[in-house]
Design a protein around this motif. Structure first.
Motif, PDB file in Angstrom:
ATOM      1  N   TYR A 265       5.174  -1.714  -0.427  1.00  0.00           N
ATOM      2  CA  TYR A 265       4.172  -1.053   0.512  1.00  0.00           C
ATOM      3  C   TYR A 265       4.258   0.489  -0.139  1.00  0.00           C
ATOM      4  O   TYR A 265       3.040   1.100  -0.063  1.00  0.00           O
ATOM      5  N   ALA A 266       5.357   1.135   0.042  1.00  0.00           N
ATOM      6  CA  ALA A 266       5.392   2.489  -0.017  1.00  0.00           C
ATOM      7  C   ALA A 266       4.819   2.767  -1.664  1.00  0.00           C
ATOM      8  O   ALA A 266       4.266   3.724  -1.796  1.00  0.00           O
ATOM      9  N   PHE A 267       5.012   1.870  -2.435  1.00  0.00           N
ATOM     10  CA  PHE A 267       4.635   2.105  -3.687  1.00  0.00           C
ATOM     11  C   PHE A 267       3.036   1.802  -4.005  1.00  0.00           C
ATOM     12  O   PHE A 267       2.292   2.731  -4.588  1.00  0.00           O
ATOM     13  N   TYR A 268       2.579   0.795  -3.625  1.00  0.00           N
ATOM     14  CA  TYR A 268       1.235   0.340  -3.902  1.00  0.00           C
ATOM     15  C   TYR A 268       0.187   0.790  -3.072  1.00  0.00           C
ATOM     16  O   TYR A 268      -0.885   0.695  -3.216  1.00  0.00           O
ATOM     17  N   SER A 269       0.665   1.227  -1.650  1.00  0.00           N
ATOM     18  CA  SER A 269      -0.147   1.728  -0.765  1.00  0.00           C
ATOM     19  C   SER A 269      -0.564   3.202  -0.953  1.00  0.00           C
ATOM     20  O   SER A 269      -0.987   3.768  -0.104  1.00  0.00           O
ATOM     21  N   SER A 270      -0.185   3.733  -2.130  1.00  0.00           N
ATOM     22  CA  SER A 270      -0.048   5.158  -2.217  1.00  0.00           C
ATOM     23  C   SER A 270      -0.762   5.474  -3.544  1.00  0.00           C
ATOM     24  O   SER A 270      -0.871   4.447  -4.443  1.00  0.00           O
ATOM     25  N   PRO A 271      -1.258   6.688  -3.750  1.00  0.00           N
ATOM     26  CA  PRO A 271      -1.647   6.938  -5.058  1.00  0.00           C
ATOM     27  C   PRO A 271      -0.637   6.668  -6.085  1.00  0.00           C
ATOM     28  O   PRO A 271      -0.951   6.507  -7.271  1.00  0.00           O
ATOM     29  N   THR A 272       0.574   6.900  -5.691  1.00  0.00           N
ATOM     30  CA  THR A 272       1.706   6.491  -6.830  1.00  0.00           C
ATOM     31  C   THR A 272       1.544   5.414  -7.485  1.00  0.00           C
ATOM     32  O   THR A 272       1.621   5.293  -8.663  1.00  0.00           O
ATOM     33  N   GLY A 273       1.588   4.330  -6.840  1.00  0.00           N
ATOM     34  CA  GLY A 273       1.388   2.861  -7.646  1.00  0.00           C
ATOM     35  C   GLY A 273       0.222   2.486  -7.842  1.00  0.00           C
ATOM     36  O   GLY A 273      -0.365   1.807  -8.823  1.00  0.00           O
ATOM     37  N   GLY A 274      -0.813   3.026  -7.020  1.00  0.00           N
ATOM     38  CA  GLY A 274      -2.209   2.479  -7.055  1.00  0.00           C
ATOM     39  C   GLY A 274      -2.817   3.079  -8.470  1.00  0.00           C
ATOM     40  O   GLY A 274      -3.532   2.409  -8.989  1.00  0.00           O
ATOM     41  N   ARG A 275      -2.542   4.283  -8.882  1.00  0.00           N
ATOM     42  CA  ARG A 275      -2.877   4.856 -10.329  1.00  0.00           C
ATOM     43  C   ARG A 275      -2.549   4.034 -11.272  1.00  0.00           C
ATOM     44  O   ARG A 275      -3.314   3.841 -12.209  1.00  0.00           O
ATOM     45  N   LEU A 276      -1.293   3.386 -11.116  1.00  0.00           N
ATOM     46  CA  LEU A 276      -0.841   2.473 -12.341  1.00  0.00           C
ATOM     47  C   LEU A 276      -1.697   1.176 -12.584  1.00  0.00           C
ATOM     48  O   LEU A 276      -1.853   0.801 -13.285  1.00  0.00           O
ATOM     49  N   VAL A 277      -2.552   0.944 -11.218  1.00  0.00           N
ATOM     50  CA  VAL A 277      -3.382  -0.371 -11.398  1.00  0.00           C
ATOM     51  C   VAL A 277      -4.663   0.004 -11.661  1.00  0.00           C
ATOM     52  O   VAL A 277      -5.320  -0.667 -11.810  1.00  0.00           O
ATOM     53  N   GLY A 278      -5.073   1.489 -11.362  1.00  0.00           N
ATOM     54  CA  GLY A 278      -6.690   1.738 -11.539  1.00  0.00           C
ATOM     55  C   GLY A 278      -7.072   2.241 -10.183  1.00  0.00           C
ATOM     56  O   GLY A 278      -8.396   2.642 -10.330  1.00  0.00           O
ATOM     57  N   ILE A 279      -6.432   2.475  -9.015  1.00  0.00           N
ATOM     58  CA  ILE A 279      -7.245   2.925  -7.723  1.00  0.00           C
ATOM     59  C   ILE A 279      -6.206   4.005  -7.329  1.00  0.00           C
ATOM     60  O   ILE A 279      -5.123   3.589  -6.975  1.00  0.00           O
ATOM     61  N   GLU A 280      -6.821   5.154  -7.236  1.00  0.00           N
ATOM     62  CA  GLU A 280      -6.075   6.503  -6.717  1.00  0.00           C
ATOM     63  C   GLU A 280      -6.008   6.499  -5.028  1.00  0.00           C
ATOM     64  O   GLU A 280      -5.510   7.255  -4.635  1.00  0.00           O
ATOM     65  N   ASN A 281      -6.874   5.523  -4.692  1.00  0.00           N
ATOM     66  CA  ASN A 281      -7.100   5.637  -3.057  1.00  0.00           C
ATOM     67  C   ASN A 281      -6.936   4.027  -2.633  1.00  0.00           C
ATOM     68  O   ASN A 281      -7.774   3.571  -2.229  1.00  0.00           O
ATOM     69  N   PRO A 282      -5.770   3.461  -2.505  1.00  0.00           N
ATOM     70  CA  PRO A 282      -5.596   2.314  -2.341  1.00  0.00           C
ATOM     71  C   PRO A 282      -5.935   1.805  -0.887  1.00  0.00           C
ATOM     72  O   PRO A 282      -5.542   2.843   0.014  1.00  0.00           O
ATOM     73  N   VAL A 283      -6.113   0.671  -0.540  1.00  0.00           N
ATOM     74  CA  VAL A 283      -6.028   0.330   0.886  1.00  0.00           C
ATOM     75  C   VAL A 283      -4.805   0.508   1.503  1.00  0.00           C
ATOM     76  O   VAL A 283      -3.678   0.566   1.265  1.00  0.00           O
ATOM     77  N   GLY A 284      -5.299   1.378   2.875  1.00  0.00           N
ATOM     78  CA  GLY A 284      -3.867   1.809   3.699  1.00  0.00           C
ATOM     79  C   GLY A 284      -3.680   3.134   3.486  1.00  0.00           C
ATOM     80  O   GLY A 284      -2.880   3.830   4.206  1.00  0.00           O
ATOM     81  N   TYR A 285      -4.223   3.771   2.405  1.00  0.00           N
ATOM     82  CA  TYR A 285      -4.114   5.233   2.157  1.00  0.00           C
ATOM     83  C   TYR A 285      -5.265   6.081   2.409  1.00  0.00           C
ATOM     84  O   TYR A 285      -6.439   5.628   1.977  1.00  0.00           O
ATOM     85  N   PRO A 286      -5.066   7.104   3.384  1.00  0.00           N
ATOM     86  CA  PRO A 286      -6.152   7.939   3.703  1.00  0.00           C
ATOM     87  C   PRO A 286      -6.752   9.026   2.563  1.00  0.00           C
ATOM     88  O   PRO A 286      -6.423  10.335   2.723  1.00  0.00           O
ATOM     89  N   GLY A 287      -7.170   8.269   1.783  1.00  0.00           N
ATOM     90  CA  GLY A 287      -7.585   9.195   0.193  1.00  0.00           C
ATOM     91  C   GLY A 287      -8.816   9.747   0.181  1.00  0.00           C
ATOM     92  O   GLY A 287      -9.421  10.376  -0.635  1.00  0.00           O
ATOM     93  N   GLY A 288      -9.755   9.889   1.655  1.00  0.00           N
ATOM     94  CA  GLY A 288     -10.694  10.413   1.478  1.00  0.00           C
ATOM     95  C   GLY A 288     -12.082   9.614   1.292  1.00  0.00           C
ATOM     96  O   GLY A 288     -12.071   8.452   0.779  1.00  0.00           O
ATOM     97  N   THR A 289     -13.242  10.263   1.006  1.00  0.00           N
ATOM     98  CA  THR A 289     -14.501   9.472   0.966  1.00  0.00           C
ATOM     99  C   THR A 289     -15.333   9.935  -0.327  1.00  0.00           C
ATOM    100  O   THR A 289     -16.315   9.898  -0.324  1.00  0.00           O
ATOM    101  N   GLU A 290     -14.316  10.456  -1.400  1.00  0.00           N
ATOM    102  CA  GLU A 290     -14.992  10.878  -2.744  1.00  0.00           C
ATOM    103  C   GLU A 290     -14.729   9.868  -3.810  1.00  0.00           C
ATOM    104  O   GLU A 290     -15.711   9.447  -4.471  1.00  0.00           O
ATOM    105  N   SER A 291     -13.301   9.153  -3.749  1.00  0.00           N
ATOM    106  CA  SER A 291     -12.973   8.512  -4.684  1.00  0.00           C
ATOM    107  C   SER A 291     -13.899   7.187  -5.108  1.00  0.00           C
ATOM    108  O   SER A 291     -14.143   6.950  -6.188  1.00  0.00           O
ATOM    109  N   TYR A 292     -14.410   6.666  -3.933  1.00  0.00           N
ATOM    110  CA  TYR A 292     -15.128   5.342  -3.976  1.00  0.00           C
ATOM    111  C   TYR A 292     -16.553   5.659  -4.670  1.00  0.00           C
ATOM    112  O   TYR A 292     -16.995   4.729  -5.169  1.00  0.00           O
TER     113      TYR A 292
END
Lengths: 192, 527
Positions: free
Chosen positions: A151-178
């Motif tokens: 959860y720590a890894f893939y719900s944050s940009p840390t792991g998300g970026r490895l998969v191709g998403i810098e604002n994964p579900v559960g992370y409040p990454g704003g409304t520009e990335s989409y």
């Protein structure tokens, strides 16, 4: 990839813990309520527990991941500081997992090599069991340790970026990335 | 009332049953007009500061869901042609189902009020779009709707939306190419979530979990109107399920409600507003049967519970050979209403271009039976190129689709539970097939590999409970009058989508809010 404290603080943001907030490790003092079960303050997580989680992290995170120890230390300490029940679950599951390692492999989790630690988890059935905070050791290890780390890894940009998403579900990454066509590059100064 | 005193207030001007959007808007408006208001809700008050933990409960397998729906309190049966998953479709609590809703808020189109006159199907509403138009504008202000006047198919409007629309997504731009080639205009989606910060809440910060929980508070929930009502002096009592309405032949005297300590209380009021949804409104009326109303309160028409409608989902999804950037946000930003007002199909169809097609790596990781590099490889393989076009399809009212009491099963207070009889009629099946044709054409235009189709056999409900206390002018063929007051009783009013004679194909909550504003005006004058 090299994990950093900054990555851990970003992961904490996904859980609602304010970055830079009450991160408490065992040597930070004894303020706060004491857990009657182990005499440790409820907002503190012990070094032993952090080390066990970091050892499991080295198994469940991608092989190329480095910097796991400080990442886990910062994340876990921040995450558990205001949730005594969850903290108790993590501490207990880690201790029981460690006892199992000593029983089966004559060594603590922190001294197992990566493949043996992987074997420990699989022989416990942690890969296949349903996470269950109230269940068997396998279910609790999956819930409190493996899924906590994932959860720590893939719900944050840390792991998300490895998969191709810098604002994964559960992370409040704003409304520009989409709106963007690609992730762009992450630097110390943010996205470029 | 944030404390635990659940004893009744002195006789009130209005007792409102249900603190969802319908009840909360009526409560806020009447309390602000100076009336003495009491609101009773069956569910608990969920403190906003716990929303991050509720986010955990949603995302992490092994935890109970965020809103506590289910168990003996919420027992139900489903005996119709299709199973109806009622407890996935509702939340009991202060805020009601807006606690877990998607927050898409469109006006019905003009034709929706005249389906019988125009096409000989369904029923006409006793009000038309022009009657509701000012209340739609009021409802958009009440819900803080973010939208743009760019929909060529939308009914006429006079004022801009309160907040600017959310800009289109990257995947919307992919769909726009295909839709343009197929002659399907696309447009923005009105959302009841903050595109900019307001006095009520922050702007959306992109948690991506709108349904079922928005930790930032940017998504509207009826908690905002509950807060307004309480500020204006209303008393809002949680965990107080109303058991029955005590009445004589012409009026309701009191609502009898239970409290967690096992006690029952009577809340007396000059007027009672039922606002507990299209299922529980019916159950409470049927549970309040008496010698005067042996078939259920306000049920001299025999229609309480009949004409239960929902919207049916239709969709097609697949993958293309470029990044689609899904699952950054949990709401949609583009729709197409081009199929809505015509006759092929006759049932209204609204197309939605999903921003959350395909798997989310964060969720998949927690369910995976692998880890390390194997997990990373799987997540990379599964994420990144999915697209999907969904849609809502209208159901015409059918008297055999209905809510009744199942007297063989009881809830935690010993009351018979609701039974849902639900089926999908031939017009809706044809409309779903037509929606699928268009959805498939859009994906084929993009050379997508189609992975799944939800057609008439696979469809399910969108969790919009409508039609069970329908509005009309004839007491023999409707339950409430055009002002939403029960034909049979002088002081019983019904708020919410149970009064809809037809449901169109638009998400119902903006119309619920508009009717609630209108009901509050009427009731204010009556009081």
């Amino acid at each position: 990839m090299n994990l950093s404290r900054r990555d851990a603080l970003a992961a904490l943001a996904a859980t609602g813990v304010v970055a830079g907030g009450s991160v408490a490790l065992a040597d930070d003092g004894t303020d706060g309520n004491v857990d009657p079960a182990d005499g440790v303050p409820e907002n503190v997580i012990g070094d032993d527990t952090v080390a066990i989680l970091a050892a499991v992290g080295s198994v469940v995170y991608p092989d190329a991941t480095t910097g796991i120890d400080p990442f886990v230390e910062t994340y876990v300490s921040g995450r558990l500081s205001d949730d005594p029940d969850h903290r108790r679950g993590v501490v207990d599951a880690a201790a029981e997992l460690d006892a199992t390692a000593r029983d089966w492999f004559d060594a603590p989790v922190t001294e197992l090599d990566r493949s043996t630690c992987d074997r420990l988890l699989r022989e416990l059935g942690v890969d296949a069991v349903d996470p269950d905070p109230e269940g068997s050791l396998s279910g609790r290890v999956r819930f409190y340790i493996v899924n906590e780390l994932l959860y720590a890894f893939y719900s944050s940009p840390t792991g998300g970026r490895l998969v191709g998403i810098e604002n994964p579900v559960g992370y409040p990454g704003g409304t520009e990335s989409y709106r963007r066509a690609s992730m762009g590059e992450e630097t110390e100064h943010g996205r470029e | 009332m944030a404390g635990s005193d659940r004893t009744p207030a002195p006789p009130a001007d209005v007792c409102i049953v249900g603190a969802g959007p319908a009840g909360a808007i009526v409560a806020a408006r009447l309390a602000e007009a100076g009336h003495d208001v009491v609101v009773l809700d069956a569910g608990p008050r969920y403190e906003p500061e716990n929303r991050e933990r509720q986010l955990d409960a949603h995302l992490r397998p092994g935890m109970e869901g965020p809103w506590g729906t289910g168990g003996e309190r919420d027992a139900y049966t489903s005996s119709g042609e299709r199973h109806y998953p009622l407890n996935a479709a509702r939340v009991k609590g202060i805020g009601g189902s807006t606690l877990h809703w998607q927050a898409m808020v469109m006006r019905l189109h003009e034709r929706d009020f005249e389906m019988d006159s125009r096409h000989g199907v369904g029923a006409d509403w006793p009000v038309d779009y022009a009657d509701l138009r000012p209340y739609y504008a009021a409802a958009e202000r009440e819900l803080g709707v973010a939208g743009a006047d760019d929909n060529p198919f939308a009914p006429p409007r006079e004022k801009p939306f309160p907040l600017p629309a959310f800009p289109p997504s990257h995947s919307d731009s992919i769909f726009a190419e295909a839709c343009e080639a197929l002659g399907l205009p696309t447009h923005s989606v009105p959302n009841a979530r903050n595109s900019e910060p307001t006095d009520d809440a922050s702007a959306c910060v992109g948690y991506g979990t709108c349904k079922p929980v928005c930790p930032s508070g940017a998504k509207y929930t009826a908690e905002r109107h509950v807060a307004r009502a309480e500020t204006a002096g209303a008393r809002v009592v949680d965990r107080a399920p109303v058991q029955r309405l005590v009445h004589d032949e012409t009026a309701v005297d009191a609502a009898v409600y239970a409290t967690p300590d096992g006690e029952q209380h009577r809340q007396e009021a000059r007027a009672v507003v039922l606002a507990c949804g299209g299922v529980e409104n019916v159950r409470l009326l049927l549970l309040s049967a008496s010698d005067a109303y042996p078939d259920g309160l306000a049920n001299s028409s025999g229609l309480v519970g009949r004409y239960f409608m929902d919207h049916c989902f239709a969709g097609v999804g697949g993958r293309i050979d470029r990044p689609t950037r899904q699952n950054h946000v949990g709401f949609n930003t583009t729709e197409c209403h081009a199929l809505y007002d015509g006759t092929d199909p006759l049932a209204g169809v609204k197309l939605e271009f999903l921003n959350y097609a395909g798997p989310s790596p964060a969720i998949d990781a927690l369910h995976a039976d692998e880890w390390g590099d194997d997990l990373l490889d799987s997540l990379r393989d599964s994420y990144g190129t999915h697209l999907a076009v969904g849609g809502l399809v209208e159901q015409f009212p059918d008297a055999d689709n209905r809510i009744t009491l199942d007297r063989s099963t009881t809830d935690d207070h010993g009351n018979p539970v609701p039974d849902v009889e639900w089926s999908v009629g031939p017009e809706t099946r044809r409309a779903i097939e037509r929606a699928n044709e268009v959805q498939r054409a859009i994906l084929e235009e993009l050379d997508a590999d189609i992975d799944w189709i939800v057609g008439p056999d696979e469809t399910g409900p969108a969790y919009h409970h409508m039609g069970t206390t329908r509005m009309g002018t004839d007491p023999g063929s409707s339950v409430v009058a055009p002002d939403c007051r029960a034909h049979d009783l002088d002081n019983l009013w019904i708020a919410g989508s149970s009064v809809f004679p037809t449901g169109g194909g638009m998400n119902p909550t903006l119309t619920i809010a508009a009717l609630s504003c209108r009901l509050a005006d009427r009731l204010d004058r009556w009081l």
